[in-house]
Design a protein around this motif. Structure first.
Motif, PDB file in Angstrom:
ATOM      1  N   GLN A  12       0.843  -1.202   0.000  1.00  0.00           N
ATOM      2  CA  GLN A  12       0.000   0.000   0.000  1.00  0.00           C
ATOM      3  C   GLN A  12       0.878   1.251   0.000  1.00  0.00           C
ATOM      4  N   PHE A  13       1.844   1.225  -0.916  1.00  0.00           N
ATOM      5  CA  PHE A  13       2.842   2.283  -1.001  1.00  0.00           C
ATOM      6  C   PHE A  13       2.203   3.644  -1.284  1.00  0.00           C
ATOM      7  N   ARG A  14       1.244   3.691  -2.195  1.00  0.00           N
ATOM      8  CA  ARG A  14       0.653   4.980  -2.562  1.00  0.00           C
ATOM      9  C   ARG A  14      -0.063   5.617  -1.373  1.00  0.00           C
ATOM     10  N   ARG A  15      -0.821   4.832  -0.645  1.00  0.00           N
ATOM     11  CA  ARG A  15      -1.528   5.376   0.507  1.00  0.00           C
ATOM     12  C   ARG A  15      -0.539   5.836   1.573  1.00  0.00           C
TER      13      ARG A  15
ATOM     14  N   TRP B  43      -0.013   9.822   2.944  1.00  0.00           N
ATOM     15  CA  TRP B  43      -0.129  10.199   4.354  1.00  0.00           C
ATOM     16  C   TRP B  43       1.059  11.016   4.827  1.00  0.00           C
ATOM     17  N   HIS B  44       2.251  10.744   4.288  1.00  0.00           N
ATOM     18  CA  HIS B  44       3.466  11.326   4.835  1.00  0.00           C
ATOM     19  C   HIS B  44       4.071  12.433   3.976  1.00  0.00           C
ATOM     20  N   LEU B  45       3.545  12.658   2.780  1.00  0.00           N
ATOM     21  CA  LEU B  45       4.106  13.684   1.899  1.00  0.00           C
ATOM     22  C   LEU B  45       3.040  14.694   1.532  1.00  0.00           C
ATOM     23  N   ASN B  46       3.449  15.946   1.464  1.00  0.00           N
ATOM     24  CA  ASN B  46       2.517  17.016   1.124  1.00  0.00           C
ATOM     25  C   ASN B  46       3.192  17.962   0.134  1.00  0.00           C
TER      26      ASN B  46
ATOM     27  N   HIS C  86       6.553 -18.210  -7.572  1.00  0.00           N
ATOM     28  CA  HIS C  86       7.330 -18.084  -6.327  1.00  0.00           C
ATOM     29  C   HIS C  86       7.352 -16.633  -5.843  1.00  0.00           C
ATOM     30  N   ILE C  87       7.587 -15.688  -6.758  1.00  0.00           N
ATOM     31  CA  ILE C  87       7.652 -14.272  -6.389  1.00  0.00           C
ATOM     32  C   ILE C  87       6.300 -13.787  -5.875  1.00  0.00           C
ATOM     33  N   LEU C  88       5.227 -14.132  -6.572  1.00  0.00           N
ATOM     34  CA  LEU C  88       3.904 -13.673  -6.153  1.00  0.00           C
ATOM     35  C   LEU C  88       3.520 -14.232  -4.782  1.00  0.00           C
ATOM     36  N   LYS C  89       3.887 -15.480  -4.516  1.00  0.00           N
ATOM     37  CA  LYS C  89       3.581 -16.053  -3.205  1.00  0.00           C
ATOM     38  C   LYS C  89       4.302 -15.288  -2.104  1.00  0.00           C
ATOM     39  N   ARG C  90       5.556 -14.936  -2.339  1.00  0.00           N
ATOM     40  CA  ARG C  90       6.310 -14.212  -1.328  1.00  0.00           C
ATOM     41  C   ARG C  90       5.809 -12.762  -1.194  1.00  0.00           C
ATOM     42  N   VAL C  91       5.396 -12.168  -2.311  1.00  0.00           N
ATOM     43  CA  VAL C  91       4.848 -10.816  -2.234  1.00  0.00           C
ATOM     44  C   VAL C  91       3.628 -10.773  -1.343  1.00  0.00           C
ATOM     45  N   HIS C  92       2.746 -11.773  -1.479  1.00  0.00           N
ATOM     46  CA  HIS C  92       1.483 -11.754  -0.740  1.00  0.00           C
ATOM     47  C   HIS C  92       1.620 -12.202   0.717  1.00  0.00           C
ATOM     48  N   THR C  93       2.837 -12.511   1.144  1.00  0.00           N
ATOM     49  CA  THR C  93       3.060 -12.737   2.570  1.00  0.00           C
ATOM     50  C   THR C  93       3.411 -11.463   3.320  1.00  0.00           C
ATOM     51  N   LEU C  94       3.663 -10.366   2.574  1.00  0.00           N
ATOM     52  CA  LEU C  94       4.076  -9.105   3.196  1.00  0.00           C
ATOM     53  C   LEU C  94       2.867  -8.417   3.823  1.00  0.00           C
ATOM     54  N   LYS C  95       3.179  -7.532   4.765  1.00  0.00           N
ATOM     55  CA  LYS C  95       2.144  -6.719   5.414  1.00  0.00           C
ATOM     56  C   LYS C  95       2.209  -5.296   4.880  1.00  0.00           C
ATOM     57  N   PRO C  96       1.072  -4.601   4.846  1.00  0.00           N
ATOM     58  CA  PRO C  96       1.093  -3.197   4.410  1.00  0.00           C
ATOM     59  C   PRO C  96       1.995  -2.343   5.306  1.00  0.00           C
ATOM     60  N   LEU C  97       2.498  -1.243   4.748  1.00  0.00           N
ATOM     61  CA  LEU C  97       3.408  -0.375   5.485  1.00  0.00           C
ATOM     62  C   LEU C  97       2.739   0.266   6.685  1.00  0.00           C
ATOM     63  N   ASP C  98       1.434   0.473   6.627  1.00  0.00           N
ATOM     64  CA  ASP C  98       0.756   1.126   7.736  1.00  0.00           C
ATOM     65  C   ASP C  98       0.237   0.132   8.764  1.00  0.00           C
TER      66      ASP C  98
END
Length: 435
Positions: free
Chosen positions: A34-37, A41-44, A422-434
């Motif tokens: 959720q990089f864009r969100r 939140w942190h840039l203006n 393999h890459i997609l499986k590992r990507v979907h184990t990550l948690k959002p930044l917030d």
């Protein structure tokens, strides 16, 4: 022999092709985080033109760097690639003038905002894929030659283009994770250690609180008392190459050396960088000069070559030697930043805009590094960006819609199918930044 086709007709009417099919995996990485969100939140950055959101403009600067379109004018090639825009969620790709205007007209405090944003990302990424308790920061600078009248560029040390104006960015990399920990753009005539106290203070401020041990390595350009005072005040462990001052030169011949290996001898001493400076532990290594040696780059005295360090490490003299030699890994990373991450491509004539672009490069570098460390197969985690482009980002793709479901078709290859899964499986184990 198979015959070639006759009466072949060429039709340029397919709208679903892209050179950059593999970039969708990197985009999925950003989506899961959720990089864009997080950025919104942190840039203006107040702007009149709202055709693009702030995160979209940042990504429009980052994607060309990752894909090898290292100049803003070259990035306009993506304006005609509708499939790339669809895969990366961009409504359309901005004009080069829009991207340059974004850099040039940024508010005075926006670079500091982006710097803090980069630091926040590092705080999240440094403990992935596993928790860390030690950081090793390597300091160095590099020469970026400019061919024009860019603000802040000056004539300084430039081994390749002597007499040319340049910038001299100061870089700090974390050795084990390869993250770009901090940067500062400086004029080309800046001394090696100029500004390093501020960069070190910034580096220390962004170190997560659960890091128990911090170590720093730097060459002789940083072996000055103000730098060492900052390191002592932070209680950081360090090994900095000692400058060959007159007092140190006079001491070398009278030290008691012990055999380190077949070529080198090593000794310890107390060393002061200047007359009023406190005494610090010094480690000195020497070896005989050989007839086959090229033009020496180390200090020579009588028939010996010398290396020396100032250190407070709780290691033996040999341990200090081996610890500092690990800094050699910084050189290929600086080369990668220069050649693959567009560090040599100066986008504007304004110093503040170029300093902001350096923060964008830092953001792109750390996002790619985090993607490698957390999502790619282990043999790929040390690949340079240029090799990663050939293996992944430049995979040709075709966007189709069977049963009205968007499908990206890559080459018919079991290997590609295996590692994309393999890459997609590992990507979907990550948690959002917030989270």
């Amino acid at each position: 022999m198979r015959r070639s086709p006759r009466n072949l007709k060429i039709a340029c009417n397919h709208r679903g092709l892209t050179h950059y099919g593999g970039v969708c995996l990197f985009h999925e990485f950003l989506q899961v985080l959720q990089f864009r969100r997080f950025a919104s939140w942190h840039l203006n950055y107040p702007r009149r033109n709202e055709d693009y959101s702030l995160p979209q403009l940042l990504l429009a600067l980052i994607y060309p760097i990752i894909l090898g379109l290292d100049r803003l004018e070259t990035a306009s090639f993506l304006k005609a690639n509708g499939t790339f825009q669809y895969l990366t969620g961009l409504p359309k790709f901005p004009d080069p003038q829009s991207l340059r205007r974004f850099l040039f007209k940024a508010p005075p405090g926006f670079r500091e905002q982006l710097h803090r944003f980069n630091d926040q990302l590092l705080g999240r990424f440094i403990h992935l894929p596993e928790h860390r308790s030690r950081l090793i920061l390597d300091l160095d600078s590099t020469v970026v030659t400019v061919f024009g009248r860019q603000e802040g560029a000056a004539v300084g040390y430039n081994p390749r283009y002597r007499g040319k104006r340049s910038y001299d960015p100061l870089l700090c990399l974390e050795a084990n994770s390869c993250f770009l920990w901090d940067t500062e753009l400086r004029p080309g005539d800046a001394g090696t250690w100029s500004g390093s106290e501020g960069v070190l203070a910034s580096c220390f401020a962004s170190v997560p609180g659960d890091i128990r041990e911090l170590r720093v390595r730097a060459d002789a350009g940083f072996g000055y008392e103000p730098v060492l005072e900052v390191l002592d005040a932070r209680a950081a462990q360090y090994a900095v190459v000692a400058r060959m001052t007159g007092s140190l030169k006079r001491m070398l011949g009278g030290l008691r050396y012990e055999r380190l290996n077949a070529r080198w001898e090593i000794a310890e001493c107390e060393h002061r960088t200047s007359a009023g400076a406190p005494a610090r532990r010094g480690v000195v290594a020497r070896r005989p000069i050989e007839d086959s040696d090229p033009e020496p780059t180390l200090f020579t005295l009588a028939r010996y070559l010398y290396r020396a360090w100032i250190t407070n490490l709780p290691l033996t003299a040999a341990g200090v030697w081996h610890f500092y030699d690990g800094r050699a890994g910084m050189e290929p990373r600086i080369r990668e930043l220069r050649e693959d991450f567009a560090l040599r491509k100066i986008p504007t004539r304004a110093f503040a805009a170029n300093a902001l672009y350096l923060e964008v490069i830092r953001l792109a570098y750390n996002l790619v590094t985090a993607f490698q460390r957390t999502c790619l197969p282990e043999p790929w985690q040390q690949l340079t960006l240029s090799k990663l482009r050939y293996r992944l980002f430049w995979l040709p793709g075709e966007l189709t819609r069977p049963q009205n479901r968007p499908t990206l078709r890559l080459a018919n290859s079991p290997a590609i199918e295996g590692w994309t899964d393999h890459i997609l499986k590992r990507v979907h184990t990550l948690k959002p930044l917030d989270a």
